[in-house]
Design a protein around this motif. Structure first.
Motif, short mmCIF file in Angstrom:
data_model
loop_
_atom_site.label_atom_id
_atom_site.label_comp_id
_atom_site.label_asym_id
_atom_site.label_seq_id
_atom_site.Cartn_x
_atom_site.Cartn_y
_atom_site.Cartn_z
N VAL A 102 75.12 39.89 37.58
CA VAL A 102 73.93 40.74 37.65
C VAL A 102 73.57 41.01 39.12
CG1 VAL A 102 71.46 40.87 37.14
CG2 VAL A 102 73.05 40.01 35.42
N MET A 103 73.61 39.97 39.95
CA MET A 103 73.31 40.18 41.37
C MET A 103 74.33 41.11 42.01
SD MET A 103 73.29 37.37 44.50
CE MET A 103 71.56 36.95 44.46
N LEU A 104 75.61 40.92 41.69
CA LEU A 104 76.64 41.76 42.30
C LEU A 104 76.54 43.20 41.84
CD1 LEU A 104 79.67 39.29 42.09
CD2 LEU A 104 78.38 39.95 44.13
N GLU A 105 76.06 43.45 40.63
CA GLU A 105 75.85 44.82 40.18
C GLU A 105 74.80 45.52 41.04
OE1 GLU A 105 77.26 46.77 38.00
OE2 GLU A 105 78.75 45.29 37.36
N ARG A 106 73.73 44.79 41.38
CA ARG A 106 72.71 45.36 42.25
C ARG A 106 73.28 45.64 43.65
NH1 ARG A 106 70.85 45.20 37.88
NH2 ARG A 106 68.80 44.48 37.19
N LEU A 107 74.06 44.70 44.15
CA LEU A 107 74.64 44.88 45.49
C LEU A 107 75.69 45.98 45.49
CD1 LEU A 107 75.04 41.12 46.52
CD2 LEU A 107 73.10 42.65 46.91
N ARG A 114 82.25 46.32 47.33
CA ARG A 114 83.02 47.40 46.73
C ARG A 114 84.38 46.88 46.29
NH1 ARG A 114 83.50 50.30 52.54
NH2 ARG A 114 85.11 48.95 53.46
N SER A 115 84.97 47.65 45.43
CA SER A 115 86.32 47.35 44.95
C SER A 115 87.35 47.90 45.92
CB SER A 115 86.52 47.96 43.57
OG SER A 115 87.83 47.75 43.11
N GLY A 116 88.51 47.24 45.95
CA GLY A 116 89.60 47.70 46.79
C GLY A 116 89.55 47.24 48.22
N GLY A 117 88.56 46.44 48.57
CA GLY A 117 88.45 45.96 49.94
C GLY A 117 89.23 44.67 50.15
N VAL A 296 79.32 36.51 48.85
CA VAL A 296 80.07 35.74 47.87
C VAL A 296 80.21 36.57 46.60
CG1 VAL A 296 80.09 33.66 46.45
CG2 VAL A 296 79.29 33.55 48.81
N THR A 297 81.44 36.77 46.15
CA THR A 297 81.71 37.59 44.97
C THR A 297 82.18 36.77 43.77
OG1 THR A 297 83.95 37.99 45.81
CG2 THR A 297 82.26 39.63 46.33
N ASP A 298 82.57 35.52 43.99
CA ASP A 298 83.00 34.69 42.86
C ASP A 298 82.92 33.23 43.25
OD1 ASP A 298 84.37 34.67 40.08
OD2 ASP A 298 85.59 33.29 41.28
N VAL A 299 82.60 32.40 42.25
CA VAL A 299 82.57 30.95 42.41
C VAL A 299 83.35 30.34 41.26
CG1 VAL A 299 81.12 28.90 42.56
CG2 VAL A 299 80.31 31.05 43.53
N HIS A 300 84.32 29.52 41.58
CA HIS A 300 85.19 28.91 40.57
C HIS A 300 85.16 27.40 40.75
CE1 HIS A 300 88.35 28.65 37.65
NE2 HIS A 300 89.20 28.07 38.49
N THR A 301 84.89 26.66 39.67
CA THR A 301 84.79 25.21 39.70
C THR A 301 85.88 24.61 38.83
OG1 THR A 301 82.40 25.41 39.99
CG2 THR A 301 83.27 23.25 39.38
N VAL A 312 93.91 31.05 41.40
CA VAL A 312 94.12 32.44 41.79
C VAL A 312 93.89 33.39 40.63
CG1 VAL A 312 95.79 34.09 42.68
CG2 VAL A 312 95.68 31.80 43.66
N THR A 313 94.55 33.14 39.50
CA THR A 313 94.45 34.06 38.36
C THR A 313 93.04 34.13 37.79
OG1 THR A 313 96.78 33.71 37.81
CG2 THR A 313 95.35 34.55 36.07
N PRO A 314 92.32 33.01 37.53
CA PRO A 314 90.94 33.13 37.03
C PRO A 314 90.02 33.88 37.99
CG PRO A 314 91.75 30.91 36.70
CD PRO A 314 92.76 31.60 37.56
N VAL A 315 90.16 33.64 39.29
CA VAL A 315 89.31 34.33 40.26
C VAL A 315 89.56 35.83 40.23
CG1 VAL A 315 88.89 34.63 42.72
CG2 VAL A 315 89.01 32.33 41.77
N GLN A 316 90.82 36.22 40.23
CA GLN A 316 91.13 37.64 40.22
C GLN A 316 90.74 38.30 38.90
OE1 GLN A 316 95.26 38.09 41.27
NE2 GLN A 316 94.93 37.50 43.40
N ASP A 317 90.81 37.56 37.79
CA ASP A 317 90.39 38.12 36.51
C ASP A 317 88.89 38.44 36.52
OD1 ASP A 317 92.91 38.03 35.47
OD2 ASP A 317 92.63 36.11 34.41
N ARG A 318 88.08 37.52 37.05
CA ARG A 318 86.64 37.78 37.08
C ARG A 318 86.29 38.91 38.06
NH1 ARG A 318 86.36 32.17 36.38
NH2 ARG A 318 86.41 31.85 38.62
N LEU A 319 86.97 38.96 39.19
CA LEU A 319 86.72 40.04 40.14
C LEU A 319 87.08 41.39 39.52
CD1 LEU A 319 88.04 38.46 43.46
CD2 LEU A 319 85.66 38.81 42.79
#
Length: 533
Positions: A102-107, A114-117, A296-301, A312-319
């Motif tokens: 939700v926060m990232l949608e606002r940002l 942005r995507s592709g960066g 910060v665009t993703d947090v993985h625990t 790597v794969t879970p982080v990229q899937d969420r992004l």
């Protein structure tokens, strides 16, 4: 306050009525406090590293908080227990990640991400909110917790089991009773006694039909798991205390009955630089485009025993699901592997990380490694450094390809000593990845020696500053809560707090005074002293 002026409210109550938040609140009963308000208060709480009580007081007292939250000055606040209840709702499901989304949608709508960066990822260890226990203390504490929970609801079930010494062993926390410091005490004898006491409790539960409900207690589940890991039934019916070498791997062993998700792990080479901890691991991913703030665009625990390569794969899937798929993904050497390099390229993501192609014995003794062999994928032939061609290239069950060379070519080879340490009557063989992965690994390894790659990879170092900021401010490396789900919520809120801090700096338009130069620098400048000889 600057973030509120520039972006308005980051959360609204409508955000908590759909998606993962749809069943967060019941439709019946008295309306609760605004979830958007509680979400922002929780983020500010982690920004300033406050307790629940201090955060509730800040809402009622601080004008800056009321301005950022859009509250009237007369607002008197709420009880501190509301924050604990709100976090308990966020822990369920994937609501922690959804809150960051939700926060990232606002940002994203404001053009700040942005995507592709370009984005970068790194990890750090997180200490569990438990005391470090040895094996005997862990077993004794697990039994004490199970007895305490059963005695709370069914004391009559425990009374027939009580024996001499139970009050001394389980009447208080085991780590404070100092049982091993008693005169004539023996660690093995104490462990076997605790094991026998625990088995008597488990047997009593199994033989009493009315006590079947006790198997659903978390403390009893942990008790059974620990007894299965540390004890073995012998042929005579006695329990044998397992040797340390017989225990399950660290990824499966319960280290504390207070937090069954905590795992013991080490990082780095043995010595001064190594880190040993019991807990989990947090992976932070942030944007690093030059024209935008780093957010910060993703947090993985993950459990402490999971290597970085699995993240790597879970982080990229969420992004990708957040429409923030990076064009370039910068990581350290612990993240890339053959499978996730291929998966990243299929997604259209360029991994930028040091890749070690020289693996196996050849990487250490100077012999030839797969990078020294030329593979012709079209004809299915591999050529060795001496010019001989392979006799077979066959796929294996593990997904790799085994390349074999003829003994007739390898025996008289003048550079055989540099190629293989196998027996003289055997030929050289090696294992390589399939074509797309092997080609990508070779290309990435060749690019590592170019100035252009070094310049691009230099941006990865900034993620270490982000981890430092998360550790020094919100206290990322020490979990406030027990359990992997609650620890993940803390890590997500820490990442969101960092975003608020950096957005406040980004929107700060005040002119900052220049740092006062040193006296030596001033004198050198006044007298035209060159900076270098």
């Amino acid at each position: 306050m600057r973030v509120r002026d520039a972006l308005g409210p980051l959360f609204t109550d409508e955000d908590f009525t759909t998606g993962e938040f749809e069943e967060m609140y019941a439709d019946l009963g008295r309306p609760g406090i605004s979830p958007a308000l509680l979400a922002m208060v929780t983020v500010l709480q982690f920004l300033h590293n406050l307790s629940d009580r201090d955060a509730a007081v800040a809402v009622a007292d601080r004008i800056s908080w009321k301005y950022a939250l859009g509250l009237e000055l007369e607002y008197t606040g709420f009880d501190a227990s509301v924050l604990c209840e709100f976090r308990a709702r966020l822990v369920e499901g994937d609501r922690a990640d959804a809150l960051l989304t939700v926060m990232l949608e606002r940002l994203k709508s404001a053009g700040l991400v942005r995507s592709g960066g370009r984005q970068r990822t790194d990890s750090t260890h997180v200490l569990a909110c438990v005391r470090t226990l040895n094996r005997i203390e862990c077993l004794g504490e697990a039994l004490r917790m199970a007895l305490e929970e059963i005695a709370r609801t069914s004391p009559g079930f425990i009374v027939p089991l009580l024996k001499e010494g139970w009050d001394e062993r389980y009447g208080r926390k085991v780590e404070t009773s100092r049982l091993l410091r008693r005169k004539n005490s023996s660690a093995t004898r104490l462990a076997e006694q605790i094991g026998a006491d625990g088995r008597s409790l488990i047997a009593a539960i199994d033989t009493d039909p009315d006590a079947a409900w006790m198997n659903g207690l978390p403390q009893v589940k942990i008790l059974r798991e620990l007894w299965g890991q540390h004890f073995e039934a012998t042929a005579t019916g006695r329990l044998r205390y397992r040797d340390t070498k017989e225990l399950p791997p660290s990824a499966q062993r319960v280290r504390s009955p207070h937090d069954p998700d905590a795992r013991y792990s080490t990082k780095g080479r043995p010595g001064a630089d190594s880190v040993e901890w019991t807990g989990s691991k947090s992976h932070l991913t942030e944007s690093c485009d030059e024209d935008l703030p780093s957010l910060v665009t993703d947090v993985h625990t993950t459990p402490a025993t999971e290597p970085d390569v699995t993240a790597v794969t879970p982080v990229q899937d969420r992004l990708t699901a957040r429409d923030l798929k990076p064009g370039e993904h910068l990581t350290d050497s612990g993240y890339p592997s053959g499978p996730n390099i291929g998966a990243s390229l299929e997604r259209g993501i360029t991994p930028i990380a040091p890749v070690t192609v020289q693996t196996g014995r050849g990487a250490h003794d100077g012999t030839f490694t797969p990078k020294d062999f030329h593979v012709d994928w079209h004809s299915g032939v591999t050529r060795c450094p001496a010019g001989a061609t392979s006799i077979s290239m066959r796929p294996k069950k593990n997904g790799l390809i085994r390349v074999a060379f003829s003994r007739a070519d390898c025996r008289p080879c003048p550079i055989r000593a540099q190629c293989t340490t196998a027996a003289p009557h055997l030929g050289r063989s090696l294992e390589i990845h399939p074509e797309p992965i092997h080609t990508a690994r070779m290309r990435m390894q060749a690019e590592q020696d170019t100035p252009r790659w070094r310049e691009a990879y230099r941006a990865r170092a900034g993620i270490e500053a982000t981890i430092s900021q998360a550790v020094r401010g919100p206290g990322l490396r020490r979990s406030r809560y027990r359990g992997l789900a609650k620890t993940h919520l803390q890590n997500v809120l820490t990442g969101m707090a960092i975003n608020i801090r950096r957005l406040g700096t980004h929107f700060d338009t005040t002119t900052k005074p220049d740092r006062r130069p040193t006296r030596i620098h001033t004198l050198c400048t006044q007298h035209d002293i060159p900076t270098a000889a």
